[in-house]
Design an enzyme around this catalytic site. Structure first.
Site, PDB file in Angstrom:
ATOM      1  N   ARG A  91       0.835  -1.199   0.000  1.00  0.00           N
ATOM      2  CA  ARG A  91       0.000   0.000   0.000  1.00  0.00           C
ATOM      3  C   ARG A  91       0.874   1.255   0.000  1.00  0.00           C
ATOM      4  O   ARG A  91       1.755   1.412   0.838  1.00  0.00           O
ATOM      5  CB  ARG A  91      -0.898   0.005   1.253  1.00  0.00           C
ATOM      6  CG  ARG A  91      -1.629   1.304   1.547  1.00  0.00           C
ATOM      7  CD  ARG A  91      -2.829   1.500   0.630  1.00  0.00           C
ATOM      8  NE  ARG A  91      -3.536   2.735   0.950  1.00  0.00           N
ATOM      9  CZ  ARG A  91      -4.582   2.817   1.764  1.00  0.00           C
ATOM     10  NH1 ARG A  91      -5.050   1.725   2.352  1.00  0.00           N
ATOM     11  NH2 ARG A  91      -5.170   3.969   1.988  1.00  0.00           N
ATOM     12  N   ARG A 101      -6.120   1.468  -4.480  1.00  0.00           N
ATOM     13  CA  ARG A 101      -5.200   0.936  -3.483  1.00  0.00           C
ATOM     14  C   ARG A 101      -5.156  -0.594  -3.532  1.00  0.00           C
ATOM     15  O   ARG A 101      -6.158  -1.246  -3.831  1.00  0.00           O
ATOM     16  CB  ARG A 101      -5.547   1.409  -2.072  1.00  0.00           C
ATOM     17  CG  ARG A 101      -6.881   1.043  -1.475  1.00  0.00           C
ATOM     18  CD  ARG A 101      -8.061   1.967  -1.807  1.00  0.00           C
ATOM     19  NE  ARG A 101      -7.839   3.387  -1.663  1.00  0.00           N
ATOM     20  CZ  ARG A 101      -8.015   4.056  -0.517  1.00  0.00           C
ATOM     21  NH1 ARG A 101      -8.404   3.438   0.556  1.00  0.00           N
ATOM     22  NH2 ARG A 101      -7.824   5.347  -0.484  1.00  0.00           N
ATOM     23  N   ASP A 104      -6.892  -1.763   1.653  1.00  0.00           N
ATOM     24  CA  ASP A 104      -7.364  -0.785   2.627  1.00  0.00           C
ATOM     25  C   ASP A 104      -8.052  -1.558   3.743  1.00  0.00           C
ATOM     26  O   ASP A 104      -8.961  -2.353   3.486  1.00  0.00           O
ATOM     27  CB  ASP A 104      -8.370   0.142   1.922  1.00  0.00           C
ATOM     28  CG  ASP A 104      -8.879   1.266   2.807  1.00  0.00           C
ATOM     29  OD1 ASP A 104      -8.106   1.771   3.651  1.00  0.00           O
ATOM     30  OD2 ASP A 104     -10.053   1.651   2.649  1.00  0.00           O
ATOM     31  N   ASP A 106      -9.969  -0.836   7.267  1.00  0.00           N
ATOM     32  CA  ASP A 106     -10.543   0.234   8.092  1.00  0.00           C
ATOM     33  C   ASP A 106     -11.226  -0.347   9.319  1.00  0.00           C
ATOM     34  O   ASP A 106     -12.034  -1.287   9.205  1.00  0.00           O
ATOM     35  CB  ASP A 106     -11.597   1.009   7.292  1.00  0.00           C
ATOM     36  CG  ASP A 106     -10.998   1.810   6.148  1.00  0.00           C
ATOM     37  OD1 ASP A 106      -9.837   2.238   6.272  1.00  0.00           O
ATOM     38  OD2 ASP A 106     -11.695   2.003   5.143  1.00  0.00           O
TER      39      ASP A 106
HETATM   40  N1  PH2 Z   1     -12.762   2.898  -0.701  1.00  0.00           N
HETATM   41  C1  PH2 Z   1     -12.498   4.167  -0.803  1.00  0.00           C
HETATM   42  C2  PH2 Z   1     -13.045   4.993  -1.878  1.00  0.00           C
HETATM   43  N2  PH2 Z   1     -13.990   4.339  -2.705  1.00  0.00           N
HETATM   44  N3  PH2 Z   1     -15.189   2.459  -3.368  1.00  0.00           N
HETATM   45  C3  PH2 Z   1     -15.489   1.161  -3.207  1.00  0.00           C
HETATM   46  N4  PH2 Z   1     -16.378   0.581  -4.004  1.00  0.00           N
HETATM   47  N5  PH2 Z   1     -14.905   0.401  -2.228  1.00  0.00           N
HETATM   48  C4  PH2 Z   1     -13.985   0.936  -1.377  1.00  0.00           C
HETATM   49  O1  PH2 Z   1     -13.461   0.214  -0.490  1.00  0.00           O
HETATM   50  C5  PH2 Z   1     -13.648   2.300  -1.522  1.00  0.00           C
HETATM   51  C6  PH2 Z   1     -14.280   3.044  -2.542  1.00  0.00           C
HETATM   52  C7  PH2 Z   1     -11.617   4.812   0.152  1.00  0.00           C
HETATM   53  O2  PH2 Z   1     -11.344   4.080   1.249  1.00  0.00           O
HETATM   54 MG    MG Z   2      -8.430   3.284   5.126  1.00  0.00          MG
HETATM   55 MG    MG Z   3     -11.524   3.016   3.272  1.00  0.00          MG
END
Ligand code: PH2
Ligand code: MG
Ligand code: MG
Length: 171
Positions: A91, A101, A104, A106
């Site tokens: 990342r 990315r 991610d 979270d």
């Molecule tokens: N994460 C983001 C921005 N946009 N879109 C989708 N479909 N899935 C994601 O995990 C995602 C995003 C920023 O964390």
């Molecule tokens: Mg994040």
């Molecule tokens: Mg995110």
């Protein structure tokens, strides 16, 4: 890593997302790594979903999922462990908001706690209206789950358009 480990475990929910370098493999591999987190026990993993990008549209579709875990890591300790996994997946943080990315991770929820610190907001500030978070969250959490400040998961799901999200068949 931040030293704080708690005496009493908490149930936390972690959102996974990837849209680069074989996203489904990134997410499956990350789930295996989350299963090995210290002071933690992986409780459940959602199916994987293919989801349309939210934010800049000129990026590939995402693969998203959610896991639940029981952990004695503090919120900050958990965040640091998740960031270490993100880094191991290559990342890059170039400051682009909502850009593509490899991985991610979270923290969506940490028990019923609310936290607002630099780099760490719980519940995750954008989770309330995002189908790519709420749909897999509902696979691993009770519908009566309370999202602090926002109401129940069932209410949030009902209000959220379920567009641009499709389960990925297993295997
Ligand atoms: N994460 C983001 C921005 N946009 N879109 C989708 N479909 N899935 C994601 O995990 C995602 C995003 C920023 O964390
Ligand atoms: Mg994040
Ligand atoms: Mg995110």
């Amino acid at each position: 890593m931040t030293d704080a480990v708690r005496a009493t475990p908490v149930v936390a929910y972690v959102g996974l997302g990837s849209n680069l370098s074989d996203p489904a493999a990134q997410v499956r591999q990350a789930m295996a790594e989350l299963n090995g987190l210290p002071e933690s026990e992986l409780l459940a993993r959602s199916p994987l979903y293919r989801t349309a990008p939210v934010g800049p549209a000129d990026q590939p579709d995402y693969v998203n999922a959610v896991v639940s875990l029981k952990t004695r890591l503090s919120p900050r300790g958990l965040l640091e462990a998740l960031q270490a996994i993100e880094r191991a997946h290559g990342r890059q943080r170039d400051g682009t908001r909502w850009g593509p990315r490899t991985l991610d991770l979270d923290i969506l929820l940490y028990g019923d706690e609310r936290l607002s610190e630099p780099g760490l907001q719980i519940p995750h500030p954008e989770m309330g209206g995002r189908a790519f978070v709420l749909v897999p969250l509902a696979d691993v959490a009770p519908s009566g789950l309370r999202v602090p400040g926002l109401g129940t998961l069932a209410d949030l799901i009902e209000r959220c358009p379920r567009e641009g999200i499709a389960p990925i068949p297993v295997g």
